[in-house]
Structure formats: C-alpha cells, structure tokens
Design a protein around this motif. Structure first.
Motif, PDB file in Angstrom:
ATOM      1  N   GLU A  78       1.015  -1.252   0.466  1.00 32.17           N
ATOM      2  CA  GLU A  78       0.304  -0.195  -0.289  1.00 32.17           C
ATOM      3  C   GLU A  78       0.745   1.201  -0.217  1.00 32.17           C
ATOM      4  OE1 GLU A  78      -2.665   0.274   3.688  1.00 32.17           O
ATOM      5  OE2 GLU A  78      -1.168  -0.338   4.548  1.00 32.17           O
ATOM      6  N   GLN A  79       1.997   1.417   0.857  1.00 29.26           N
ATOM      7  CA  GLN A  79       2.683   1.857   0.221  1.00 29.26           C
ATOM      8  C   GLN A  79       4.093   2.414  -0.687  1.00 29.26           C
ATOM      9  OE1 GLN A  79       2.816   4.472   2.485  1.00 29.26           O
ATOM     10  NE2 GLN A  79       1.289   3.365   3.603  1.00 29.26           N
ATOM     11  N   VAL A  80       3.484   1.019  -2.070  1.00 32.48           N
ATOM     12  CA  VAL A  80       4.466   1.895  -3.213  1.00 32.48           C
ATOM     13  C   VAL A  80       4.442   2.588  -4.085  1.00 32.48           C
ATOM     14  CG1 VAL A  80       4.884   0.656  -5.647  1.00 32.48           C
ATOM     15  CG2 VAL A  80       5.002  -0.886  -3.451  1.00 32.48           C
ATOM     16  N   PRO A  81       2.740   3.053  -4.403  1.00 32.62           N
ATOM     17  CA  PRO A  81       3.159   4.130  -5.113  1.00 32.62           C
ATOM     18  C   PRO A  81       3.762   5.788  -4.389  1.00 32.62           C
ATOM     19  CG  PRO A  81       0.618   3.051  -4.879  1.00 32.62           C
ATOM     20  CD  PRO A  81       1.659   2.306  -4.399  1.00 32.62           C
ATOM     21  N   ARG A  88      11.316   8.567  -7.128  1.00 33.73           N
ATOM     22  CA  ARG A  88      11.310   9.538  -9.205  1.00 33.73           C
ATOM     23  C   ARG A  88      11.630  10.825  -8.574  1.00 33.73           C
ATOM     24  NH1 ARG A  88       6.689   5.529 -10.350  1.00 33.73           N
ATOM     25  NH2 ARG A  88       7.663   4.162 -11.767  1.00 33.73           N
ATOM     26  N   SER A  89      11.251  11.398  -7.856  1.00 36.20           N
ATOM     27  CA  SER A  89      11.904  13.169  -7.562  1.00 36.20           C
ATOM     28  C   SER A  89      13.156  13.253  -7.209  1.00 36.20           C
ATOM     29  CB  SER A  89      10.220  13.769  -6.925  1.00 36.20           C
ATOM     30  OG  SER A  89      10.231  13.600  -5.313  1.00 36.20           O
ATOM     31  N   GLY A  90      13.278  11.996  -6.911  1.00 37.14           N
ATOM     32  CA  GLY A  90      15.170  12.774  -6.167  1.00 37.14           C
ATOM     33  C   GLY A  90      15.162  12.114  -4.958  1.00 37.14           C
ATOM     34  N   VAL A  91      13.875  11.702  -4.287  1.00 39.58           N
ATOM     35  CA  VAL A  91      14.087  11.677  -2.981  1.00 39.58           C
ATOM     36  C   VAL A  91      14.423  10.681  -2.921  1.00 39.58           C
ATOM     37  CG1 VAL A  91      12.523  11.068  -0.910  1.00 39.58           C
ATOM     38  CG2 VAL A  91      12.510  13.729  -2.892  1.00 39.58           C
ATOM     39  N   THR A  92      15.547  10.542  -1.743  1.00 40.87           N
ATOM     40  CA  THR A  92      16.223   8.873  -1.235  1.00 40.87           C
ATOM     41  C   THR A  92      15.486   9.187  -0.081  1.00 40.87           C
ATOM     42  OG1 THR A  92      18.546   9.229  -2.225  1.00 40.87           O
ATOM     43  CG2 THR A  92      18.366   7.458  -0.125  1.00 40.87           C
ATOM     44  N   LEU A 183      15.636   6.800 -15.009  1.00 44.64           N
ATOM     45  CA  LEU A 183      14.023   6.747 -14.057  1.00 44.64           C
ATOM     46  C   LEU A 183      13.249   5.754 -14.789  1.00 44.64           C
ATOM     47  CD1 LEU A 183      12.830   9.919 -13.976  1.00 44.64           C
ATOM     48  CD2 LEU A 183      14.428   9.266 -12.260  1.00 44.64           C
ATOM     49  N   GLY A 184      13.975   4.557 -15.055  1.00 46.28           N
ATOM     50  CA  GLY A 184      12.968   3.886 -15.842  1.00 46.28           C
ATOM     51  C   GLY A 184      12.732   2.554 -14.323  1.00 46.28           C
ATOM     52  N   LYS A 185      12.105   1.117 -14.210  1.00 52.61           N
ATOM     53  CA  LYS A 185      11.374   0.863 -13.967  1.00 52.61           C
ATOM     54  C   LYS A 185      12.138   0.082 -12.540  1.00 52.61           C
ATOM     55  CE  LYS A 185       9.770  -4.063 -12.805  1.00 52.61           C
ATOM     56  NZ  LYS A 185      10.242  -5.715 -13.810  1.00 52.61           N
ATOM     57  N   LEU A 186      11.452   1.227 -11.555  1.00 53.07           N
ATOM     58  CA  LEU A 186      11.858   1.517 -10.248  1.00 53.07           C
ATOM     59  C   LEU A 186      11.820   0.249  -8.623  1.00 53.07           C
ATOM     60  CD1 LEU A 186      11.183   4.802  -9.478  1.00 53.07           C
ATOM     61  CD2 LEU A 186      13.332   3.957  -9.929  1.00 53.07           C
ATOM     62  N   TRP A 187      10.810  -0.343  -9.695  1.00 49.65           N
ATOM     63  CA  TRP A 187      10.344  -1.719  -8.806  1.00 49.65           C
ATOM     64  C   TRP A 187      10.469  -3.382  -8.774  1.00 49.65           C
ATOM     65  CZ3 TRP A 187      10.161   1.508  -4.422  1.00 49.65           C
ATOM     66  CH2 TRP A 187       9.431   0.573  -3.282  1.00 49.65           C
TER      67      TRP A 187
END
Length: 192
Positions: A78-81, A88-92, A183-187
């Motif tokens: 539920e936290q994935v989005p 994607r916005s550059g936050v670590t 930025l492609g696939k992140l997950w």
C-alpha cells in the motif's frame, strides 16, 4: 534534481540491532550533506492495514499465520505508489525494514513458535523474545547467502558512531549510483 532518481536504502535486521536509531541518524546526516532524504518504517502502522498489524504485534488480537503474513505484505504494497513517487522525484528513502523482514520473521515463526512463547521476553511485542530473535538472525544470515542481492553487512556491535559512519558511506555510494541510473523501472518485489 530533475530527471534523477533517489535511492532506496533499507536497513534490515533483528529487533534491538539499532536500525531505527541508525535510520533516523542517516536521514539527518544525508540532509545535512545536501541530499533529499526521508525516512519510512515498516510496518507502517497509520494505515487501516497497519493498524491491524500493530494490534497483532501488540498482542491485542490474534490472527491466523497466513493472514498475518499477507497483512504485512499488503502493508508494504500500500506504500509502493508513494515510494515510487518520492524516488522518481529524487528523494532517497531510508527504510527501517522492508520485504526481507517478512521472509525472516515468517520463516522463524514457523520454526519456533511454541518454544519462543515459553521463554523470557525482552520486549512488549509478540516477536520480542530472545529465542525468536536468534532465529530471525539465523534467517537473515541464510538470506544473505544469495549473492545476487546487494547486501551490505555492518557489525552493529561497533560503537554507534562507527555504525553510522559505515552506513552513511555505503548510502552515499548507493545514492551516487542511483543518480546515474535512468528513471525506468523502479520496482521489483517478491510476494513476501
């Protein structure tokens, strides 16, 4: 940081290893060094699913083992989005436990459920017994044998500052690697 992604840094381990303390220190340290960083913790107990998990952990309710496992997994999903958006916005993101804790804890529970219940507690929650935590440590060691995963082991028996320094250095290396990735696939996550 337009076009650059953040890194996902997960601190895993048994209870009382210092993960929460080190995660908070890492976020603060990264911010001081000019990085965009935020912390997360699992289980995330503020959501509806998270409240169910919290109630179970605090021994306020009993749930069947498969149900508990699925609730922990659903709590992460539920936290994935939100996590994807931040990355994607550059936050670590510095995450105090994630998917591997589900594997380590669930497999440990199956092995010593009755024995752990008979031994002395060292905490107030369901899994906070010495015997159970020893089994969790063993499960983490078994998971680390998979060399395809990017495990970095830090000896938590060192001083708090030595542990922090090691985590910070490894994290900064990972952040630099992530910045250079598209930025492609992140997950990718298993169903555990």
């Amino acid at each position: 940081m337009a076009g650059r992604r953040g890194a996902l840094i997960v601190l895993e381990g048994a209870d009382r290893a210092g993960k929460s303390t080190q995660a908070k220190r890492l976020v603060e340290s990264l911010k001081e060094r000019g990085y965009q960083a935020e912390g997360m913790r699992f289980p995330e107990r503020t959501t509806e699913i998270g409240r169910l998990v919290g109630s179970y952990l605090e021994k306020k309710s009993n749930l069947e083992d498969h149900t508990v496992h699925l609730l922990f997994s659903a709590n992460r999903w539920e936290q994935v989005p939100l996590m994807k958006e931040k990355l994607r916005s550059g936050v670590t993101l510095v995450v105090d436990r994630y998917a591997f804790s589900g594997v380590a804890f669930t497999s440990s529970k199956k092995v010593i459920a009755e024995a752990a219940a008979k031994r002395g507690d060292f905490g107030n929650e369901r899994y906070e017994t010495s015997a159970f935590q020893k089994m969790v440590q063993k499960r983490y060691a078994e998971l680390m044998e998979d060399r395809s995963l990017n495990w970095q082991v830090i000896d938590a028996a060192q001083s708090m500052e030595e542990v922090h320094s090691a985590i910070r250095q490894l994290s900064e290396d990972i952040i630099q690697e992530a910045k250079d990735q598209p930025l492609g696939k992140l997950w990718v996550e298993s169903d555990t």
